[in-house]
Structures are given as C-alpha cells and as structure tokens.
Design a protein around this motif. Structure first.
Motif, short mmCIF file in Angstrom:
data_model
loop_
_atom_site.label_atom_id
_atom_site.label_comp_id
_atom_site.label_asym_id
_atom_site.label_seq_id
_atom_site.Cartn_x
_atom_site.Cartn_y
_atom_site.Cartn_z
N ARG A 1 -7.69 7.85 -2.29
CA ARG A 1 -6.25 8.09 -2.29
C ARG A 1 -5.89 9.40 -1.60
NH1 ARG A 1 -3.78 6.26 -8.12
NH2 ARG A 1 -3.76 4.04 -7.65
N GLY A 2 -6.68 10.42 -1.88
CA GLY A 2 -6.42 11.72 -1.26
C GLY A 2 -6.54 11.66 0.25
N LEU B 1 -5.37 10.64 -9.13
CA LEU B 1 -5.73 10.57 -7.71
C LEU B 1 -7.12 10.00 -7.50
CD1 LEU B 1 -4.07 11.20 -5.26
CD2 LEU B 1 -5.37 13.28 -4.95
N MET C 1 0.09 17.98 -4.61
CA MET C 1 -1.34 17.97 -4.35
C MET C 1 -1.71 19.05 -3.34
SD MET C 1 -2.03 14.15 -4.76
CE MET C 1 -1.13 13.30 -6.04
N LYS D 1 -6.30 9.03 2.08
CA LYS D 1 -5.27 8.15 2.62
C LYS D 1 -3.95 8.92 2.76
CE LYS D 1 -3.59 4.02 0.69
NZ LYS D 1 -3.94 2.71 0.10
N LEU D 2 -3.58 9.67 1.73
CA LEU D 2 -2.36 10.47 1.81
C LEU D 2 -2.46 11.48 2.95
CD1 LEU D 2 -1.35 11.47 -1.82
CD2 LEU D 2 -0.07 10.08 -0.20
N LEU E 1 4.00 15.69 -3.96
CA LEU E 1 3.48 15.30 -5.27
C LEU E 1 2.74 16.47 -5.93
CD1 LEU E 1 1.99 11.78 -4.43
CD2 LEU E 1 4.14 12.26 -5.58
N MET F 1 2.76 1.77 -3.19
CA MET F 1 1.83 2.18 -4.24
C MET F 1 1.61 3.70 -4.23
SD MET F 1 0.01 1.47 -6.83
CE MET F 1 -0.28 -0.28 -7.04
N MET F 2 1.75 4.32 -3.07
CA MET F 2 1.59 5.78 -3.02
C MET F 2 2.59 6.47 -3.95
SD MET F 2 0.94 6.53 1.02
CE MET F 2 -0.35 5.63 1.88
N GLY F 3 3.70 5.81 -4.22
CA GLY F 3 4.67 6.36 -5.15
C GLY F 3 4.13 6.48 -6.57
N GLN G 1 8.32 6.00 -7.84
CA GLN G 1 7.96 7.27 -8.48
C GLN G 1 8.65 7.45 -9.83
OE1 GLN G 1 8.27 9.73 -4.53
NE2 GLN G 1 7.22 11.00 -6.03
N PHE H 1 -1.97 9.52 6.22
CA PHE H 1 -0.70 8.84 6.47
C PHE H 1 0.50 9.77 6.35
CE2 PHE H 1 2.91 6.22 4.77
CZ PHE H 1 3.24 5.64 5.97
N ARG I 1 9.15 3.35 -2.11
CA ARG I 1 8.10 4.25 -2.59
C ARG I 1 8.69 5.31 -3.52
NH1 ARG I 1 4.59 7.86 1.55
NH2 ARG I 1 6.59 8.91 1.78
N TYR J 1 0.98 7.48 -7.11
CA TYR J 1 -0.07 8.50 -7.12
C TYR J 1 0.41 9.72 -7.89
CZ TYR J 1 -2.50 6.06 -3.26
OH TYR J 1 -3.14 5.15 -2.47
N ARG J 2 -0.47 10.25 -8.71
CA ARG J 2 -0.19 11.48 -9.43
C ARG J 2 -1.39 12.36 -9.27
NH1 ARG J 2 3.86 9.55 -9.36
NH2 ARG J 2 5.27 8.75 -10.94
N ASP K 1 1.12 -0.09 -12.87
CA ASP K 1 1.51 0.42 -11.55
C ASP K 1 1.89 -0.73 -10.62
OD1 ASP K 1 1.13 3.04 -12.23
OD2 ASP K 1 -0.93 3.14 -11.49
N LYS L 1 -8.49 7.78 -9.41
CA LYS L 1 -8.64 6.50 -10.09
C LYS L 1 -8.19 5.32 -9.24
CE LYS L 1 -8.27 8.42 -14.70
NZ LYS L 1 -7.12 9.16 -15.23
N ARG L 2 -8.42 4.14 -9.75
CA ARG L 2 -7.93 2.91 -9.10
C ARG L 2 -6.56 2.58 -9.68
NH1 ARG L 2 -11.21 2.21 -4.93
NH2 ARG L 2 -11.48 4.43 -5.21
N THR L 3 -5.90 1.57 -9.07
CA THR L 3 -4.58 1.21 -9.57
C THR L 3 -4.70 0.39 -10.85
OG1 THR L 3 -4.73 -0.71 -8.18
CG2 THR L 3 -3.49 1.13 -7.33
N ASP M 1 0.84 -1.22 0.00
CA ASP M 1 0.00 0.00 0.00
C ASP M 1 0.86 1.26 0.00
OD1 ASP M 1 -2.28 -1.53 0.16
OD2 ASP M 1 -2.42 -1.38 2.35
N VAL M 2 1.88 1.26 0.87
CA VAL M 2 2.69 2.47 1.00
C VAL M 2 3.50 2.71 -0.27
CG1 VAL M 2 4.55 3.58 2.29
CG2 VAL M 2 2.78 2.33 3.51
N PHE N 1 4.17 14.05 2.02
CA PHE N 1 4.40 13.35 0.76
C PHE N 1 3.39 13.81 -0.29
CE2 PHE N 1 3.93 9.65 -2.09
CZ PHE N 1 5.22 9.60 -2.57
#
Ligand SMILES: Nc1ncnc2c1ncn2[C@@H]1O[C@H](COP(=O)(O)OP(=O)(O)OP(=O)(O)O)[C@@H](O)[C@H]1O
Ligand SMILES: [Mg+2]
Lengths: 263, 295
Positions: free
Chosen positions: B170-171, A108, B187, B173-174, B185, A99-101, A156, B177, A152, A103-104, A116, A110-112, A96-97, B181
């Motif tokens: 996702r937003g 944001l 955001m 969650k970021l 990005l 995967m945050m790498g 990116q 957590f 992570r 995120y754009r 990815d 969307k799903r993975t 999960d963590v 970070f």
C-alpha cells in the motif's frame, strides 16, 4: 446556537524558493457549510489547501482543524487533489483508487477487510460509477476520473472535505450530480471546502467564501465577499471582469432560491 | 564432468533469474514513478561504497560490503533529493551530476588510492561475470553443496525484496500513484521513498558481481516497461515483469552458449528485443483499430 469552527488558519505564510505565495493568511471557517475558495490563477489556492493538509510546510503560522492540530484529527479530514496532479495511466482500477480512501496509518501494512470493501462500493455507487467499478482509470473520461477522486474522499468517511477544483473539465450533468453529493454531505453536517474558478456559479454553489490573492482579500457570506471593491482588489480592475462582477452581485442580491431545491 | 557442467549452467540461469526477479519487481515501481534514471544513478554510485567496504573487509561477499554499498546508494538518493528540492537544481541534472561524481570517485579509488590493496577491477564492477559465479561455492559439512555464494546472496535479497513489497504494498502504491494523498493521510512518504531506494541499492549491489553495474539497469527497467504495455493492473504488471525477466534470462543464456558471447549481454539483448516486439505489436494493433474506425 454556538457556531462550530472547522478550519482555523493563523498568520500563515508559505513560500516557494523564497518567494511568498501566501502572505500572513489568518481566518477561521464555519463548520457544516459549503465553502468556496476563489481567486485568480497563481493566487495560492492550491498552496493554501496543501498547507492546511500538511503536505507543504508553511514558513510561518499554523493550522488547526476542529480546534486541534491536524495530526490529531487526520482521519476526520479528506483531501481531493487537483485531477491533473496524478498520472491516470497508472495501472489501477476505479475500485483500487477508491480503496486508497480506506488506507490509514494504522492499516498500511494490512490487507483489505470486508467492511472496507462495503464502504468502497457504497462510495462508488454514490458517484454513479458502479458499472465502471473494475474499469482501468486510464479508460475513463475526465469527468469520471474526477468522480473517482470524489468517491475516494467519500470512502474516507471524514467530517471535512478539501477539494481542489472538482468542477474542472466536467460536463453540466456531472457538475450538478457532484453538487448534489456535496449538498447531501452538508445535510449530514459535513464541511466542504472547495477551490473554484467559475465566478458565474459561486453564488449558486457556496454558503461562504474565501477570496484570495496571496493575501486574504475577503471572507464571509456571499454578500460580504462579492462586492465590486473586493473583486477588483483580487482580480485587478479589468473591464470585462467588472461587467461580470456587476452581474454576480445582482445575482447575490436576488438569489434564485429554486436552484437549491431541485437539482 | 558433464553433470557438473549442467549443474553450473543451472546455477547461472537460477542466479540470473533471481537478479531478474529482484530487479523487475522494483523496476515496476521505478517505471511507474517515472524514475528509471534513478536506477541508473544508484547502480553507478554504489561503486565508491563497494570499494571502501571491500578495502576494509577484504571479502567480496561480506555482509559489511553489501551494507556499506547499500548505504552509499541511499545516500545518493538523499543527495539527489536535496539537490533538486532544496538547491532547486533540475531533477535530471541533479541525477546526472551526483552519479557521475560518485562513480568517478570510485574509479579514482580503484585505480589510485587503493590499487594494490583492492583486488577488484573496473571491468568486473561494470560488466560483472556470471560465468565465474561457480568458483565461489558454499559447501556445508564438507559435502552438502548449497550452490554458489552469489546464488545464495541473490536468494536472500529476493526474500528481502518480496517481504518488503508484500507488506509495504500500500505504501509503495501510494508513493507511485499519489504521493500528496499519502501525505494528506499523515504518512511519511519520504520514509517510503528511501526504503524503496534502499531496496534498489541492495539489489544493484548484490547483482554487481553477477551482471555488473551497467546491465543491472536493463534488468530493472526493460521488463517493467514491457509489462506496462501488456497490462493495466498493478499486481499482474509485477508478475509479467518477473516472467519477462526470467524468459529473457533463459533465452539469453542459450543464445549466448550458441553464439559464444557474454551471458548477461545476451540476456539484456533478448529483454530489449522482447520490449521492441511488444511495442511493435501494440502500435500495429492500435493502427489497425483506428483503421477499422475510419472504414
Ligand atoms: N512547486 C512549485 N514550485 C515553485 N513555485 C510554485 C510551485 N507550485 C506553485 N508555485 C507558485 O506558487 C503560486 C501559487 O500557486 P498555486 O498553485 O497555489 O496557485 P492557484 O491559486 O492554485 O492557481 P490555479 O488557479 O492556477 O490553480 C504560483 O505563482 C505558482 O507559480
Ligand atoms: Mg490550483
């Protein structure tokens, strides 16, 4: 060959509640090298990284990355915050963590997707955490958590990596495995900017140094920066320290070459 | 007559369950962000918003009222943020000052300026009254009974909350957590923060006449905190929190009928007891595990 510039900082001043923490910092850094930022506690190293990343609004001055304003090149820059800056009890797995790498701003909501997932798994593998992929991050050791953050950043797929003390709290084996990841990144032409504390190891790790104490004390190659004068300007003239400094300078004058090769 | 009663009971349980679900979903993020107090603050400081909007609309369920009060909640969050980040007041003090001030303003409005014109009383705002929700029915075409309006309002809030959490996962969650970070990005984490505060406001506002401003905090925090002890995955934590909230509602309802006490009081009590049961089990299990290591 024309030297490319990775990060340019112009007349940067940052304050906390009116108190300057960074004062009129001005430098530009080469690309494709492992660059160390050193300086005593509270000298503004973390603040400098945050200002470069736009996490913190400077009171004056500006930053350019690859000759562009940061917002135009965000996706080429990865940031690894200090490990203690997050709560590791957060309910998330290693996967999960990392995967945050991926995120754009643009994905944001969307799903993975498959690509990815593949990148994330490769990044986890690179830091040697594949068997812990589904482990909860609270159940990792400090060194493993640090590697999660590095994975992570790898996910990116950036060109420049800013890392806040990635070597803190990791054992010798992890330290050398992180170091070899960094050296591999350098081989691929990436730039790595690292905040580092241990003066003993600077000469082995870095190609280039920035020495900071609210002001910019010195920057340049190891030989240029690691002089008695610079270090006592930055750290004050403590006796024990100066003794160590002499050691370090000796080391830089006779660099131990093999260390670069087999790690 | 009996059928009508059962119908009423059913709608009380359904409405309270929706309150529990709305609150638990957001509560998970509040708990993870260590911002439980923020729920408390918002739930109290929407009072002046409710009074003012009610004064102008004259209707307890008008969209204007909901909107007005929700905005008050967001303004509370803005004010608290400003006090702690710009004026450098300690965060807990900023929260305490802001919400008691706004709540006191609301009290003055109810008891003084607007008294006579505004027919809401403090008890109703503070404690709500779920037993009365059936008085205000929504009937279409003169005979199709859609349920009490409180239920329908709560249902719309559920839809809104779930949509935001689904698309903004996702937003959020970021934000919870690693906000730095997210900023790195590029955001706008402030925006995410205020969207979340807006949702918390909305949920407290739509719940105030059902469960009241005091106990909605129980619905926000307790199931989420319990769920945090039961799982260390985010999505399961959200489902656990909702499940625990609904279970507390159902057990609480029958307990209240049996003991002839306040419905919401019993629901939050059950929720709290569930929490302590889980804490106890977790502590005992840890003890046993470490005991096994020693021997
Ligand atoms: N959020 C904050 N509010 C107020 N002052 C701060 C804040 N963060 C840092 N400071 C102050 O700014 C100065 C620089 O802090 P910074 O974290 O950049 O130092 P550092 O060089 O990273 O130190 P360390 O080696 O301990 O990590 C310190 O004096 C610190 O007390
Ligand atoms: Mg630091």
């Amino acid at each position: 060959m024309k030297k490319e510039v990775s990060v340019e900082v112009h007349n940067l001043t940052a304050t906390y509640g009116g108190r300057p923490v960074l004062w009129d910092i001005d430098f530009s850094l080469p690309a494709g090298q492992i660059i160390g930022i050193i300086g005593p506690n509270g000298s503004g190293k973390t603040t400098l990284l945050k200002a470069i990343m736009g996490i913190l609004e400077p009171s004056s001055g500006y930053v350019k990355v690859f000759d562009k304003p940061l917002d135009e090149v965000r996706e080429r820059v990865a940031y690894v915050p200090q490990r203690e800056s997050v709560d590791w009890d957060f309910p998330a797995s290693v996967f999960d963590v990392v995967m945050m790498g991926r995120y754009r701003k643009s994905n944001l909501l969307k799903r993975t997707n498959k690509a990815d997932v593949e990148i994330v798994e490769k990044s986890i593998e690179k830091v040697g955490l594949t068997e812990f992929k589904n482990r909860q991050i609270s159940q990792l050791s400090g060194g493993q958590q640090q590697r999660v953050f590095i994975a992570r950043a790898l996910a990116q797929k950036a060109d420049i990596y800013l890392m806040d003390e990635p070597f803190v709290g990791v054992d010798a084996a992890t330290e050398s495995s992180i170091l070899s990841i960094l050296q591999e990144m350098r081989k691929e032409g990436k730039t790595v900017l690292i905040i580092h504390h241990d003066l003993q190891t600077v000469s082995e790790y870095f190609d280039y140094l920035v020495l900071l104490n609210t002001r910019l004390v010195a920057k340049g190659t190891l030989q240029e920066v690691l002089t008695k004068e610079n270090l006592s300007n930055a750290y004050g003239g403590q006796l024990t320290l100066l003794a160590k400094v002499v050691d370090i300078i000796k080391k830089t004058e006779f660099p131990i070459r093999e260390k670069d090769v087999d790690l | 007559m009996k059928i009508i009663n059962e119908m009423n009971d059913l709608f009380i349980i359904l409405t309270a369950s929706l309150v529990a679900i709305n609150a638990s979903v957001l509560g998970v993020f509040l708990v993870l962000r260590k911002m439980s107090m923020m729920g408390d603050a918002i739930s109290h400081s929407v009072l002046p918003g409710i009074v003012v909007a009610y004064y102008f609309s004259g209707d307890r369920t008008s969209p204007l009222l909901l909107l007005g009060a929700t905005i008050t909640g967001v303004l509370t969050a803005v004010l608290i943020d400003w006090l702690s980040s710009k004026a450098k007041i300690q965060n807990d003090a900023s929260i305490g000052i802001t919400y008691t001030l706004l709540f006191a303003l609301g009290m003055i409005m109810i008891s003084g300026w607007f008294s006579g014109n505004v027919d809401i009383d403090l008890d109703c705002v503070l404690y709500g009254d779920i037993a009365l929700i059936n008085l205000d029915k929504v009937i279409v075409d003169e005979n199709l009974y859609l349920g009490p309006s409180a239920f329908l309002i709560e249902l719309s809030a559920t839809v809104i909350v779930l949509l935001f959490v689904f698309f903004g996962f996702r937003g959020f969650k970021l934000l919870a957590f690693n906000e730095d970070f997210g900023l790195s990005l590029g955001m706008n984490m402030n925006r995410w923060h205020f969207v979340m505060m807006g949702l918390v406001s909305l949920v407290t506002v739509v719940s105030f006449e059902v469960v009241g401003a005091v106990l909605v905090v129980g619905f926000l925090i307790i199931p989420a905190a319990t769920a945090h002890l039961l799982t260390n995955k985010l999505i399961p934590m959200i489902f656990w929190a909702c499940g625990l909230g609904v279970i507390a509602v159902i057990i609480g309802f029958y307990l209240a009928v049996w003991l002839n006490v306040s419905y919401t009081g019993a629901m939050v009590t059950v929720s709290g007891l569930l929490f302590f049961t889980v804490v106890l089990v977790v502590v005992l299990r840890k003890k046993r595990l470490s005991g096994e290591y020693l021997h």
